[in-house]
Structures are given as structure tokens and as C-alpha cells.
Scaffold this motif. Sequence first.
Motif, PDB file in Angstrom:
ATOM      1  N   LEU A   1       0.839  -1.195   0.000  1.00  0.00           N
ATOM      2  CA  LEU A   1       0.000   0.000   0.000  1.00  0.00           C
ATOM      3  C   LEU A   1       0.881   1.254   0.000  1.00  0.00           C
ATOM      4  CD1 LEU A   1      -2.969   0.984   0.327  1.00  0.00           C
ATOM      5  CD2 LEU A   1      -2.557   0.974   2.786  1.00  0.00           C
ATOM      6  N   ILE A   2       0.510   2.223  -0.833  1.00  0.00           N
ATOM      7  CA  ILE A   2       1.200   3.513  -0.842  1.00  0.00           C
ATOM      8  C   ILE A   2       0.568   4.366   0.250  1.00  0.00           C
ATOM      9  CG2 ILE A   2       1.703   5.599  -2.159  1.00  0.00           C
ATOM     10  CD1 ILE A   2       1.519   3.843  -4.705  1.00  0.00           C
ATOM     11  N   VAL A   3       1.394   4.817   1.211  1.00  0.00           N
ATOM     12  CA  VAL A   3       0.861   5.543   2.366  1.00  0.00           C
ATOM     13  C   VAL A   3       1.252   7.011   2.386  1.00  0.00           C
ATOM     14  CG1 VAL A   3       0.675   3.491   3.824  1.00  0.00           C
ATOM     15  CG2 VAL A   3       2.796   4.814   3.809  1.00  0.00           C
ATOM     16  N   GLY A   4       2.047   7.441   1.422  1.00  0.00           N
ATOM     17  CA  GLY A   4       2.421   8.843   1.428  1.00  0.00           C
ATOM     18  C   GLY A   4       3.409   9.170   0.337  1.00  0.00           C
ATOM     19  N   LYS A   5       3.907  10.394   0.417  1.00  0.00           N
ATOM     20  CA  LYS A   5       4.926  10.816  -0.537  1.00  0.00           C
ATOM     21  C   LYS A   5       6.055  11.478   0.228  1.00  0.00           C
ATOM     22  CE  LYS A   5       2.834  15.238  -1.799  1.00  0.00           C
ATOM     23  NZ  LYS A   5       2.429  16.066  -2.917  1.00  0.00           N
ATOM     24  N   LEU A   6       7.239  11.442  -0.380  1.00  0.00           N
ATOM     25  CA  LEU A   6       8.439  11.977   0.237  1.00  0.00           C
ATOM     26  C   LEU A   6       8.766  13.331  -0.382  1.00  0.00           C
ATOM     27  CD1 LEU A   6      10.725  11.281   2.250  1.00  0.00           C
ATOM     28  CD2 LEU A   6      11.990  10.353   0.298  1.00  0.00           C
ATOM     29  N   VAL A   7       8.928  14.340   0.465  1.00  0.00           N
ATOM     30  CA  VAL A   7       9.297  15.685   0.009  1.00  0.00           C
ATOM     31  C   VAL A   7      10.514  16.128   0.815  1.00  0.00           C
ATOM     32  CG1 VAL A   7       6.940  16.296  -0.676  1.00  0.00           C
ATOM     33  CG2 VAL A   7       7.739  16.843   1.623  1.00  0.00           C
ATOM     34  N   PRO A   8      11.302  17.022   0.255  1.00  0.00           N
ATOM     35  CA  PRO A   8      12.481  17.472   1.000  1.00  0.00           C
ATOM     36  C   PRO A   8      12.110  18.362   2.179  1.00  0.00           C
ATOM     37  CG  PRO A   8      12.312  18.641  -1.084  1.00  0.00           C
ATOM     38  CD  PRO A   8      11.225  17.604  -1.082  1.00  0.00           C
ATOM     39  N   VAL A   9      13.006  18.408   3.145  1.00  0.00           N
ATOM     40  CA  VAL A   9      12.825  19.296   4.296  1.00  0.00           C
ATOM     41  C   VAL A   9      12.812  20.728   3.784  1.00  0.00           C
ATOM     42  CG1 VAL A   9      13.904  20.123   6.425  1.00  0.00           C
ATOM     43  CG2 VAL A   9      13.947  17.693   5.878  1.00  0.00           C
ATOM     44  N   GLY A  10      11.883  21.528   4.282  1.00  0.00           N
ATOM     45  CA  GLY A  10      11.798  22.928   3.892  1.00  0.00           C
ATOM     46  C   GLY A  10      10.890  23.190   2.717  1.00  0.00           C
ATOM     47  N   SER A  11      10.347  22.160   2.079  1.00  0.00           N
ATOM     48  CA  SER A  11       9.425  22.395   0.969  1.00  0.00           C
ATOM     49  C   SER A  11       8.086  22.875   1.524  1.00  0.00           C
ATOM     50  CB  SER A  11       9.227  21.125   0.135  1.00  0.00           C
ATOM     51  OG  SER A  11       8.350  20.251   0.776  1.00  0.00           O
ATOM     52  N   PRO A  12       7.300  23.615   0.738  1.00  0.00           N
ATOM     53  CA  PRO A  12       5.995  24.095   1.221  1.00  0.00           C
ATOM     54  C   PRO A  12       5.075  22.936   1.677  1.00  0.00           C
ATOM     55  CG  PRO A  12       6.569  25.156  -0.846  1.00  0.00           C
ATOM     56  CD  PRO A  12       7.597  24.108  -0.591  1.00  0.00           C
ATOM     57  N   GLU A  13       5.141  21.810   0.978  1.00  0.00           N
ATOM     58  CA  GLU A  13       4.305  20.670   1.372  1.00  0.00           C
ATOM     59  C   GLU A  13       4.693  20.136   2.748  1.00  0.00           C
ATOM     60  OE1 GLU A  13       3.059  17.888  -2.061  1.00  0.00           O
ATOM     61  OE2 GLU A  13       5.011  18.729  -2.633  1.00  0.00           O
ATOM     62  N   ALA A  14       5.992  20.124   3.035  1.00  0.00           N
ATOM     63  CA  ALA A  14       6.454  19.663   4.336  1.00  0.00           C
ATOM     64  C   ALA A  14       6.010  20.622   5.434  1.00  0.00           C
ATOM     65  CB  ALA A  14       7.974  19.522   4.339  1.00  0.00           C
ATOM     66  N   ASP A  15       6.016  21.896   5.139  1.00  0.00           N
ATOM     67  CA  ASP A  15       5.588  22.890   6.117  1.00  0.00           C
ATOM     68  C   ASP A  15       4.097  22.773   6.402  1.00  0.00           C
ATOM     69  OD1 ASP A  15       8.181  23.810   6.266  1.00  0.00           O
ATOM     70  OD2 ASP A  15       7.844  25.450   4.834  1.00  0.00           O
ATOM     71  N   ASP A  16       3.296  22.407   5.380  1.00  0.00           N
ATOM     72  CA  ASP A  16       1.843  22.261   5.579  1.00  0.00           C
ATOM     73  C   ASP A  16       1.507  21.115   6.500  1.00  0.00           C
ATOM     74  OD1 ASP A  16       1.456  24.390   3.884  1.00  0.00           O
ATOM     75  OD2 ASP A  16       0.949  23.162   2.130  1.00  0.00           O
ATOM     76  N   THR A  17       2.324  20.065   6.534  1.00  0.00           N
ATOM     77  CA  THR A  17       2.015  18.900   7.362  1.00  0.00           C
ATOM     78  C   THR A  17       2.260  19.175   8.840  1.00  0.00           C
ATOM     79  OG1 THR A  17       4.234  17.974   7.104  1.00  0.00           O
ATOM     80  CG2 THR A  17       2.561  17.263   5.522  1.00  0.00           C
ATOM     81  N   LYS A  18       3.053  20.169   9.172  1.00  0.00           N
ATOM     82  CA  LYS A  18       3.334  20.481  10.568  1.00  0.00           C
ATOM     83  C   LYS A  18       2.198  21.251  11.217  1.00  0.00           C
ATOM     84  CE  LYS A  18       8.281  20.566   9.870  1.00  0.00           C
ATOM     85  NZ  LYS A  18       9.484  21.383   9.839  1.00  0.00           N
ATOM     86  N   ALA A  19       1.387  21.915  10.431  1.00  0.00           N
ATOM     87  CA  ALA A  19       0.326  22.759  11.006  1.00  0.00           C
ATOM     88  C   ALA A  19      -0.826  21.946  11.512  1.00  0.00           C
ATOM     89  CB  ALA A  19      -0.161  23.744   9.948  1.00  0.00           C
TER      90      ALA A  19
END
Length: 178
Positions: free
Chosen positions: A160-178
Motif C-alpha cells: 500500500l502507498i501511504v504517502g509521498k516523500l518531500v524534502p525538508v523545507g518544501s511548502p508541502e512539508a511545512d503544511d504537514t506540521k500545522a
Amino acid sequence: MADTPATVIAPTLPLPEATHAASVFTPINFILLSVFAVIVYLRLKPSGPQTLPRAPPPTVFRTFTPPSLFPYNGLNNMPVYLAVRGRIFDVTSGRNFYGPGGPYANFAGRDASRGLACGSFDEDMLTKDLDGPLDTLEDLDSEQREALRGWEERFEEKYLIVGKLVPVGSPEADDTKA
């Protein structure tokens, strides 16, 4: 003397006592009847309520960075995830291969793309700097890219695909912290 027939008196033998009728309630019959009753009871007794196994917790598709993926390496009773070309696969059902002690254990909780493409399980194939940029895989030759595609197809069929990998500091990574 006249010939008179002599009477022979036969000795009387004691007659056998009246035999008792064969009883059905012998010890062996009692044991056999008891065993039969137990077997019938066990076959006919109502079974307890059927319980279904607990469902696994729901998996939510989410965005990971290399540091947030790293704990998913199978240690401390965590699931086993690995990334291939930016997609995170839940390989927990293959824990004996990808989890602690398995031949692919160094890929658990990491981006396994380069190692799978090159057919190498060495630590050199893994990104050392988890806070750095993601591996672009641009330097792979056509044979390595084909090998990576084969691995990716195998994972898609099995896990099963459970997610995607993005680099640290990308806008997508910042959205997941909120």
C-alpha cells in the motif's frame, strides 16, 4: 431269582444354579456409553460467539520528509515504510525482509531508490544527510532506471502507498506540521 432288571440308580449331580440374564450394565459398556455421550455433547454444544480479528488502524496518506520517515524502520513496534521515487510504501507485511534483521533492513525508514536501482544494499547507497535535498537519480543509466521501474512495479502490486516523500523545507512539508 428271577431275572429282574436291575435298576441303576445314577448318582444325581447338582444342577447348575439358574444363570443370571446377561446384564447390559457392565463396566466396559458404562465406559463406552460415557465416551459416546461426551463426544455427542462436544459435537452438539453451542460454540461461543464468533469474534472477528481487530481491524488494523486506518492508514492516512500523508507527506513525509526524510527525518519524519526515518522512525518507520520497524524498531520499537513501528510499521516499516520505505520510499521509492518519492512514494512511500508500507512494507510492514514484509517485515522479515525490510524490518530489523532482514536483508533489506537498511532501506527501512529511508529512500531506497538508489540502492534498488543499483542492486546494492550498502549504506553508501543511502542519503546520509536527512535534512539535505532528495536524491534526483539523474546520474542513473538506462539499465539502472529499468531495474528501479521493476522494483517500483513490484511494490505497487504488493504494498500500500501511504504517502509521498518531500524534502525538508518544501511548502508541502511545512503544511504537514500545522
